[in-house]
Scaffold this motif. Structure first.
Motif, PDB file in Angstrom:
ATOM      1  N   GLY A  42       5.015  -7.010   3.963  1.00 26.77           N
ATOM      2  CA  GLY A  42       6.270  -7.384   4.016  1.00 26.77           C
ATOM      3  C   GLY A  42       7.001  -6.025   3.521  1.00 26.77           C
ATOM      4  N   MET A  43       8.194  -5.984   3.275  1.00 22.31           N
ATOM      5  CA  MET A  43       9.485  -3.988   3.468  1.00 22.31           C
ATOM      6  C   MET A  43      10.357  -5.174   2.737  1.00 22.31           C
ATOM      7  SD  MET A  43       9.378  -4.344   7.907  1.00 22.31           S
ATOM      8  CE  MET A  43       9.597  -6.537   8.317  1.00 22.31           C
ATOM      9  N   ASN A  57      -3.827  -5.351   2.794  1.00 24.04           N
ATOM     10  CA  ASN A  57      -5.074  -4.762   2.615  1.00 24.04           C
ATOM     11  C   ASN A  57      -5.719  -3.950   0.738  1.00 24.04           C
ATOM     12  OD1 ASN A  57      -6.710  -4.702   4.479  1.00 24.04           O
ATOM     13  ND2 ASN A  57      -6.135  -2.759   5.409  1.00 24.04           N
ATOM     14  N   GLY A  58      -4.048  -4.318   0.886  1.00 21.19           N
ATOM     15  CA  GLY A  58      -3.760  -4.012  -1.337  1.00 21.19           C
ATOM     16  C   GLY A  58      -3.865  -2.431  -2.303  1.00 21.19           C
ATOM     17  N   GLU A  59      -2.380  -2.042  -0.527  1.00 23.09           N
ATOM     18  CA  GLU A  59      -1.467  -0.761  -0.704  1.00 23.09           C
ATOM     19  C   GLU A  59      -0.030  -0.795  -0.725  1.00 23.09           C
ATOM     20  OE1 GLU A  59      -4.252   1.463   1.870  1.00 23.09           O
ATOM     21  OE2 GLU A  59      -5.253   2.373   0.444  1.00 23.09           O
ATOM     22  N   LEU A  87       0.762  -9.118  -0.749  1.00 21.30           N
ATOM     23  CA  LEU A  87       1.105  -9.732   0.647  1.00 21.30           C
ATOM     24  C   LEU A  87       2.909 -10.027   0.571  1.00 21.30           C
ATOM     25  CD1 LEU A  87      -0.371 -13.269  -0.139  1.00 21.30           C
ATOM     26  CD2 LEU A  87      -1.221 -11.364   0.747  1.00 21.30           C
ATOM     27  N   ASP A  88       3.673 -10.198   0.368  1.00 18.39           N
ATOM     28  CA  ASP A  88       5.045  -9.798   0.122  1.00 18.39           C
ATOM     29  C   ASP A  88       5.676  -9.072  -0.721  1.00 18.39           C
ATOM     30  OD1 ASP A  88       7.602  -9.881   1.594  1.00 18.39           O
ATOM     31  OD2 ASP A  88       7.949 -11.788   1.243  1.00 18.39           O
ATOM     32  N   PHE A 105       1.298 -11.058  -4.351  1.00 19.20           N
ATOM     33  CA  PHE A 105      -0.450 -11.041  -4.050  1.00 19.20           C
ATOM     34  C   PHE A 105      -1.309 -12.231  -4.331  1.00 19.20           C
ATOM     35  CE2 PHE A 105       0.822  -9.877  -8.848  1.00 19.20           C
ATOM     36  CZ  PHE A 105      -0.195 -10.203  -9.052  1.00 19.20           C
ATOM     37  N   SER A 106      -2.837 -12.210  -4.076  1.00 22.45           N
ATOM     38  CA  SER A 106      -3.535 -13.015  -4.165  1.00 22.45           C
ATOM     39  C   SER A 106      -4.793 -12.565  -5.735  1.00 22.45           C
ATOM     40  CB  SER A 106      -4.698 -13.329  -3.837  1.00 22.45           C
ATOM     41  OG  SER A 106      -5.824 -11.761  -2.841  1.00 22.45           O
TER      42      SER A 106
END
Length: 367
Positions: A42-43, A57-59, A87-88, A105-106
């Motif tokens: 996402g941006m 990956n979580g960053e 995610l976004d 996020f998950s």
């Protein structure tokens, strides 16, 4: 009339009505903003022009003039699980005044083992997220790695729309309004539910649900001409779709679709069903459709008010020419460019592509 002939006839009738001819688009290329982010998802942009980019990956990174920061602190814990992760990201439309950022996020918190999709809002202070607040958490958790959805968009009235995929359990979740998954949701910016949401007064229905019958919505955008919510969603083997997500509509999954199961056997019962909406465009075979964006920029006048579509397995950027609430033609703008996860128009008017393994690229006319 079969569906392929129906779409062809529709295109011909629209072209006859509008007098349109097949438009010749210029050639396009990209330049690399940064290749230092491995799995961009996402941006979002800050008022100073810096870009925030999530890595699945979580960053979370801040990109300034092509330079990438160290990972920002305060990012929520994510369950990196198959298609899950960080995610976004979206900035509030009034970010300059309130400073709210939104992330999906998950989330490993919640009921049961595994994770499900959550929406969090937070503020950025220096290089750290603060004031974190989960404003929507999907239930129940699952160890399955599929179909978290997670795309977000604000409309002109400040409502936040977001998607949650079927989580790989389509027969349990998607058609059941009391269960999360396979749906698009609409909430206020603080997580509260608008009183005019379509299922607010339906017993046992989740009040945040806007539309249902979706498989795995991987793109979401507001049509600047109509204000309506458009979404893209993965089919199985075949049947990637573009839909207009309208209040209370049922888009049919898993009973209606144009693909087959991954083992080659039939999955959806039919391509049409009573009370179930048809896609306005679909691909068979699939291109693994991902992020979408309407173009509204002086940098690309020839693309104005049309829809750009990223493809993962298809490794391309596709232009869908839009006329009111119809797609009349599909054209490949770029091919062989890698797995295009997201497409966003930045505040500078340029189109940016998040490419898995390739970082962030900017779309430019070749000349």
């Amino acid at each position: 009339m079969n569906s392929k002939k129906w779409f062809s006839a529709l295109s011909l009738s629209i072209l006859a009505v509008t007098g349109a001819e097949a438009q010749q688009f210029p050639s396009y290329t990209t330049d690399v903003v940064t290749d230092a982010i491995e799995m961009p998802w996402g941006m979002a942009w800050l008022p100073d022009g810096d870009m925030l980019v999530t890595d699945r990956n979580g960053e979370l990174y801040r990109v300034s003039d092509g330079e990438v920061s160290e990972p920002l602190a305060g990012v929520p814990e994510v369950h990196v699980n198959g298609q899950g992760g960080l995610l976004d990201i979206e900035a509030h439309p009034d970010y300059a005044s309130n400073g709210w950022l939104y992330l999906t996020f998950s989330d490993p918190e919640g009921n049961g083992e595994g994770s499900n999709t959550s929406v969090m809002r937070a503020k950025l202070n220096g290089n750290r997220l603060t004031d974190q607040e989960v404003i929507y958490r999907a239930m129940e958790n699952s160890n399955r790695g599929q179909h978290y959805g997670g795309r977000m968009v604000f409309d002109a009235d400040g409502y936040l729309y977001f998607s949650i995929g079927d989580r790989g359990d389509h027969f349990t979740n998607v058609q059941n309004l009391s269960r999360d998954g396979g749906k698009i949701y609409r909430i206020m910016d603080d997580g509260s539910v608008p009183e005019d949401n379509p299922f607010v007064h339906i017993p046992d229905a989740i009040p945040a649900v806007w539309s249902y019958g979706h498989r795995n919505p991987q793109g979401i955008a507001i049509n600047p001409e109509t204000g309506e919510v458009w979404n893209s969603e993965h089919g199985p083997r075949g049947g990637d779709e573009i839909n207009i997500a309208r209040a209370a509509n049922n888009y049919g999954w898993p009973y209606v679709g144009y693909g087959i199961n991954y083992n080659g056997e039939p999955l959806a019962e039919d391509s049409h069903g009573a009370g179930m909406e048809q896609p306005i465009w679909y691909w068979n075979p699939s291109i693994a459709i991902a992020g979408i964006e309407f173009v509204d920029s002086d940098h690309y006048p020839e693309l104005s008010n049309n829809l750009l579509v990223g493809a993962l397995a298809g490794t391309r950027l596709v232009l869908l020419e839009v006329w009111e609430d119809r797609v009349i033609r599909s054209t490949d703008i770029l091919t062989g460019i890698g797995r295009v996860r997201e497409v966003e128009q930045g505040p500078d008017g340029y189109i940016y592509l998040a490419i898995e393994g390739g970082g962030i690229h900017r779309l430019l006319p070749a000349e």
